[in-house]
Design an enzyme around this catalytic site. Structure first.
Site, PDB file in Angstrom:
ATOM      1  N   ASN A  24      -0.342  -8.443   5.417  1.00 31.42           N
ATOM      2  CA  ASN A  24      -1.521  -8.944   4.716  1.00 31.42           C
ATOM      3  C   ASN A  24      -1.106  -9.486   3.335  1.00 31.42           C
ATOM      4  O   ASN A  24      -0.802  -8.713   2.422  1.00 31.42           O
ATOM      5  CB  ASN A  24      -2.518  -7.790   4.574  1.00 31.42           C
ATOM      6  CG  ASN A  24      -3.808  -8.229   3.903  1.00 31.42           C
ATOM      7  OD1 ASN A  24      -3.816  -9.144   3.076  1.00 31.42           O
ATOM      8  ND2 ASN A  24      -4.894  -7.571   4.249  1.00 31.42           N
ATOM      9  N   LYS A  84      11.731   7.246  13.960  1.00 35.73           N
ATOM     10  CA  LYS A  84      12.243   7.728  12.670  1.00 35.73           C
ATOM     11  C   LYS A  84      13.610   8.394  12.832  1.00 35.73           C
ATOM     12  O   LYS A  84      14.463   8.291  11.940  1.00 35.73           O
ATOM     13  CB  LYS A  84      11.232   8.702  12.041  1.00 35.73           C
ATOM     14  CG  LYS A  84       9.900   8.043  11.687  1.00 35.73           C
ATOM     15  CD  LYS A  84      10.092   6.945  10.655  1.00 35.73           C
ATOM     16  CE  LYS A  84       8.800   6.380  10.130  1.00 35.73           C
ATOM     17  NZ  LYS A  84       9.001   5.345   9.105  1.00 35.73           N
ATOM     18  N   GLY A 140       5.672   0.638   7.896  1.00 38.15           N
ATOM     19  CA  GLY A 140       5.662   1.520   9.059  1.00 38.15           C
ATOM     20  C   GLY A 140       4.256   1.753   9.557  1.00 38.15           C
ATOM     21  O   GLY A 140       3.277   1.547   8.834  1.00 38.15           O
ATOM     22  N   TYR A 163       6.764   8.042  17.603  1.00 39.09           N
ATOM     23  CA  TYR A 163       6.934   7.923  16.144  1.00 39.09           C
ATOM     24  C   TYR A 163       8.209   8.663  15.722  1.00 39.09           C
ATOM     25  O   TYR A 163       9.038   8.146  14.970  1.00 39.09           O
ATOM     26  CB  TYR A 163       5.709   8.506  15.443  1.00 39.09           C
ATOM     27  CG  TYR A 163       5.769   8.473  13.935  1.00 39.09           C
ATOM     28  CD1 TYR A 163       5.549   7.282  13.237  1.00 39.09           C
ATOM     29  CD2 TYR A 163       6.050   9.624  13.197  1.00 39.09           C
ATOM     30  CE1 TYR A 163       5.603   7.250  11.848  1.00 39.09           C
ATOM     31  CE2 TYR A 163       6.097   9.591  11.812  1.00 39.09           C
ATOM     32  CZ  TYR A 163       5.877   8.408  11.142  1.00 39.09           C
ATOM     33  OH  TYR A 163       5.942   8.371   9.773  1.00 39.09           O
ATOM     34  N   ALA A 210       9.721   0.415   3.582  1.00 44.57           N
ATOM     35  CA  ALA A 210       8.595   1.356   3.670  1.00 44.57           C
ATOM     36  C   ALA A 210       7.517   0.849   4.632  1.00 44.57           C
ATOM     37  O   ALA A 210       6.459   1.476   4.744  1.00 44.57           O
ATOM     38  CB  ALA A 210       7.992   1.590   2.285  1.00 44.57           C
ATOM     39  N   ARG A 259       0.843  -1.213   0.000  1.00 46.30           N
ATOM     40  CA  ARG A 259       0.000   0.000   0.000  1.00 46.30           C
ATOM     41  C   ARG A 259       0.868   1.249   0.000  1.00 46.30           C
ATOM     42  O   ARG A 259       2.063   1.182   0.255  1.00 46.30           O
ATOM     43  CB  ARG A 259      -0.865   0.028   1.274  1.00 46.30           C
ATOM     44  CG  ARG A 259      -1.941  -1.001   1.301  1.00 46.30           C
ATOM     45  CD  ARG A 259      -2.870  -0.786   2.494  1.00 46.30           C
ATOM     46  NE  ARG A 259      -2.345  -1.337   3.737  1.00 46.30           N
ATOM     47  CZ  ARG A 259      -2.148  -0.617   4.836  1.00 46.30           C
ATOM     48  NH1 ARG A 259      -2.398   0.675   4.854  1.00 46.30           N
ATOM     49  NH2 ARG A 259      -1.687  -1.198   5.935  1.00 46.30           N
ATOM     50  N   GLY A 260       0.226   2.389  -0.257  1.00 45.05           N
ATOM     51  CA  GLY A 260       0.840   3.696  -0.041  1.00 45.05           C
ATOM     52  C   GLY A 260       2.166   3.894  -0.761  1.00 45.05           C
ATOM     53  O   GLY A 260       2.301   3.596  -1.955  1.00 45.05           O
ATOM     54  N   ILE A 261       3.143   4.413  -0.038  1.00 42.01           N
ATOM     55  CA  ILE A 261       4.440   4.757  -0.624  1.00 42.01           C
ATOM     56  C   ILE A 261       5.125   3.512  -1.188  1.00 42.01           C
ATOM     57  O   ILE A 261       5.652   3.527  -2.306  1.00 42.01           O
ATOM     58  CB  ILE A 261       5.325   5.444   0.447  1.00 42.01           C
ATOM     59  CG1 ILE A 261       4.750   6.833   0.785  1.00 42.01           C
ATOM     60  CG2 ILE A 261       6.777   5.547  -0.017  1.00 42.01           C
ATOM     61  CD1 ILE A 261       5.382   7.507   1.998  1.00 42.01           C
TER      62      ILE A 261
HETATM   63  P1  NAP Z   1       0.509   2.934   4.614  1.00 43.92           P
HETATM   64  O1  NAP Z   1      -0.215   3.380   3.413  1.00 43.92           O
HETATM   65  O2  NAP Z   1      -0.216   2.754   5.904  1.00 43.92           O
HETATM   66  O3  NAP Z   1       1.301   1.578   4.232  1.00 43.92           O
HETATM   67  C1  NAP Z   1       2.083   0.961   5.195  1.00 43.92           C
HETATM   68  C2  NAP Z   1       2.644  -0.304   4.592  1.00 43.92           C
HETATM   69  O4  NAP Z   1       3.467  -0.937   5.595  1.00 43.92           O
HETATM   70  C3  NAP Z   1       1.575  -1.319   4.204  1.00 43.92           C
HETATM   71  O5  NAP Z   1       2.017  -2.034   3.077  1.00 43.92           O
HETATM   72  C4  NAP Z   1       1.501  -2.221   5.425  1.00 43.92           C
HETATM   73  O6  NAP Z   1       0.962  -3.479   5.074  1.00 43.92           O
HETATM   74  C5  NAP Z   1       2.992  -2.281   5.803  1.00 43.92           C
HETATM   75  N1  NAP Z   1       3.264  -2.646   7.198  1.00 43.92           N
HETATM   76  C6  NAP Z   1       2.863  -2.010   8.325  1.00 43.92           C
HETATM   77  N2  NAP Z   1       3.310  -2.658   9.407  1.00 43.92           N
HETATM   78  C7  NAP Z   1       4.021  -3.730   8.964  1.00 43.92           C
HETATM   79  C8  NAP Z   1       4.722  -4.780   9.595  1.00 43.92           C
HETATM   80  N3  NAP Z   1       4.795  -4.881  10.925  1.00 43.92           N
HETATM   81  N4  NAP Z   1       5.323  -5.699   8.823  1.00 43.92           N
HETATM   82  C9  NAP Z   1       5.261  -5.634   7.461  1.00 43.92           C
HETATM   83  N5  NAP Z   1       4.616  -4.657   6.810  1.00 43.92           N
HETATM   84  C10 NAP Z   1       3.991  -3.729   7.546  1.00 43.92           C
HETATM   85  O7  NAP Z   1       1.703   3.943   4.986  1.00 43.92           O
HETATM   86  P2  NAP Z   1       2.572   4.934   4.067  1.00 43.92           P
HETATM   87  O8  NAP Z   1       2.012   6.286   4.269  1.00 43.92           O
HETATM   88  O9  NAP Z   1       2.735   4.378   2.726  1.00 43.92           O
HETATM   89  O10 NAP Z   1       3.947   4.882   4.872  1.00 43.92           O
HETATM   90  C11 NAP Z   1       5.085   4.190   4.392  1.00 43.92           C
HETATM   91  C12 NAP Z   1       6.288   4.642   5.234  1.00 43.92           C
HETATM   92  O11 NAP Z   1       6.467   6.051   5.047  1.00 43.92           O
HETATM   93  C13 NAP Z   1       6.120   4.431   6.730  1.00 43.92           C
HETATM   94  O12 NAP Z   1       7.339   4.064   7.288  1.00 43.92           O
HETATM   95  C14 NAP Z   1       5.713   5.809   7.235  1.00 43.92           C
HETATM   96  O13 NAP Z   1       6.079   5.987   8.588  1.00 43.92           O
HETATM   97  C15 NAP Z   1       6.519   6.688   6.305  1.00 43.92           C
HETATM   98  N6  NAP Z   1       6.001   8.039   6.195  1.00 43.92           N
HETATM   99  C16 NAP Z   1       4.746   8.271   5.705  1.00 43.92           C
HETATM  100  C17 NAP Z   1       4.289   9.574   5.614  1.00 43.92           C
HETATM  101  C18 NAP Z   1       2.928   9.927   5.081  1.00 43.92           C
HETATM  102  O14 NAP Z   1       2.545  11.106   5.160  1.00 43.92           O
HETATM  103  N7  NAP Z   1       2.178   8.998   4.533  1.00 43.92           N
HETATM  104  C19 NAP Z   1       5.108  10.623   6.038  1.00 43.92           C
HETATM  105  C20 NAP Z   1       6.371  10.360   6.519  1.00 43.92           C
HETATM  106  C21 NAP Z   1       6.808   9.055   6.590  1.00 43.92           C
HETATM  107  P3  NAP Z   1       0.242  -4.432   6.188  1.00 43.92           P
HETATM  108  O15 NAP Z   1      -0.620  -3.538   7.032  1.00 43.92           O
HETATM  109  O16 NAP Z   1      -0.490  -5.461   5.408  1.00 43.92           O
HETATM  110  O17 NAP Z   1       1.353  -5.044   6.964  1.00 43.92           O
END
Ligand code: NAP
Length: 248
Positions: free
Chosen positions: A35, A163, A86, A159, A84, A12-14
């Site tokens: 998942n 990071k 998180g 958080y 990615a 998902r996402g990034i």
């Molecule tokens: P997201 O859409 O919630 O996607 C998170 C991804 O991580 C999903 O594929 C999820 O899949 C996976 N994940 C979560 N926990 C996991 C675990 N324990 N083991 C394996 N996979 C896991 O989040 P996102 O916004 O793309 O974020 C990606 C990264 O960028 C994260 O590290 C986040 O902290 C960082 N980030 C995001 C933002 C933002 O604004 N979106 C900003 C700064 C940094 P499952 O749930 O199926 O495991």
């Protein structure tokens, strides 16, 4: 032969946008998330064949070991690793995104969940992937941090710590493996439109972000690709935030 890229949190996402872009550039992808169905459906949407989906919780050492053994045995040596995976809200029911995470209101078990996924998880996947990467020409790792890890944010102490820890980890690992020609960099996004920021309003972006909007995952993916392919960049932090950190 195509390069093998492992994207943790690639469903998902990034991570999904990164998987898509790398597949378009001819990489073979191993998409990892807890998942498996979500990882499979991402794999099904990628350009090219031979991509694989794996279920793994990156915070669990044995699962990580087993997953990377499977990747090595079925797909071969890893060229690229993108971390990615998180979380930012161990509490799913959250009225205001950050208010419930003030330190005084944060339970120790929720602190551990964040640290184990965001910080320990990346350490475990890097450790598991490195043996294979040492044998690959031009191997590179990109860890995903956050501007919040660089600047701090009220309501996001844990958080932010997870990071910020990634910054020290990334720089140190870059020093450890540079002589083996493996590069390690950190990408620090600002607010990006994904499930993680689903509770935030677009108006917040207009007010607080110099470029006046949230980013989209594809914009982060471009920067990840840049770091993966830049053969003389290691131990760096690249901020992709529409200028947010300038005003934090
Ligand atoms: P997201 O859409 O919630 O996607 C998170 C991804 O991580 C999903 O594929 C999820 O899949 C996976 N994940 C979560 N926990 C996991 C675990 N324990 N083991 C394996 N996979 C896991 O989040 P996102 O916004 O793309 O974020 C990606 C990264 O960028 C994260 O590290 C986040 O902290 C960082 N980030 C995001 C933002 C933002 O604004 N979106 C900003 C700064 C940094 P499952 O749930 O199926 O495991």
């Amino acid at each position: 032969m195509s390069r093998l890229a492992v994207v943790c949190g690639g469903s998902r996402g990034i991570g999904k946008a990164v998987s898509r872009l790398l597949a378009e550039r001819g990489c073979r992808l191993a998409v990892v998330s807890r998942n498996e169905d979500a990882a499979r459906s991402t794999v099904a949407s990628l350009r090219g064949a031979d991509h694989v989906a794996l279920s793994c919780d990156v915070s669990k050492e044995q699962e990580v070991q087993k997953t990377f053994e499977t990747i090595q045995n079925t797909c071969g040596n890893i060229s690229y690793l993108v971390n990615a995976a998180g979380i930012n809200r161990p509490l799913c029911v959250c009225v205001c995104l950050f208010r419930d995470a003030l330190l005084l209101r944060t339970k120790p078990e929720d602190m551990l969940a964040l640290l184990h996924t965001n910080l320990l998880g990346t350490m475990l996947t890097c450790r598991a992937a490195l043996r294979s990467m040492l044998h690959t020409q031009g191997a590179a790792i990109v860890n995903i941090g956050s501007v919040v890890g660089l600047k701090g944010n009220a309501g996001q102490c844990v958080y932010s710590a997870s990071k910020a820890g990634l910054e020290g980890f990334t720089r140190s690992l870059a020093k450890e493996v540079a002589s083996r020609n493996v590069r390690v960099n950190l990408l620090a996004p600002g607010f990006i439109r994904t499930d993680m920021t689903a509770g935030l309003k677009e108006e917040d972006g207009l007010r607080s972000i110099p470029l006046g909007r949230f980013g989209v995952p594809e914009e982060v993916a471009q920067a990840v690709l840049f770091l993966l392919e830049s053969s003389y960049i290691t131990g760096q932090v690249l901020v992709v935030d529409g200028g947010l950190q300038l005003v934090m």
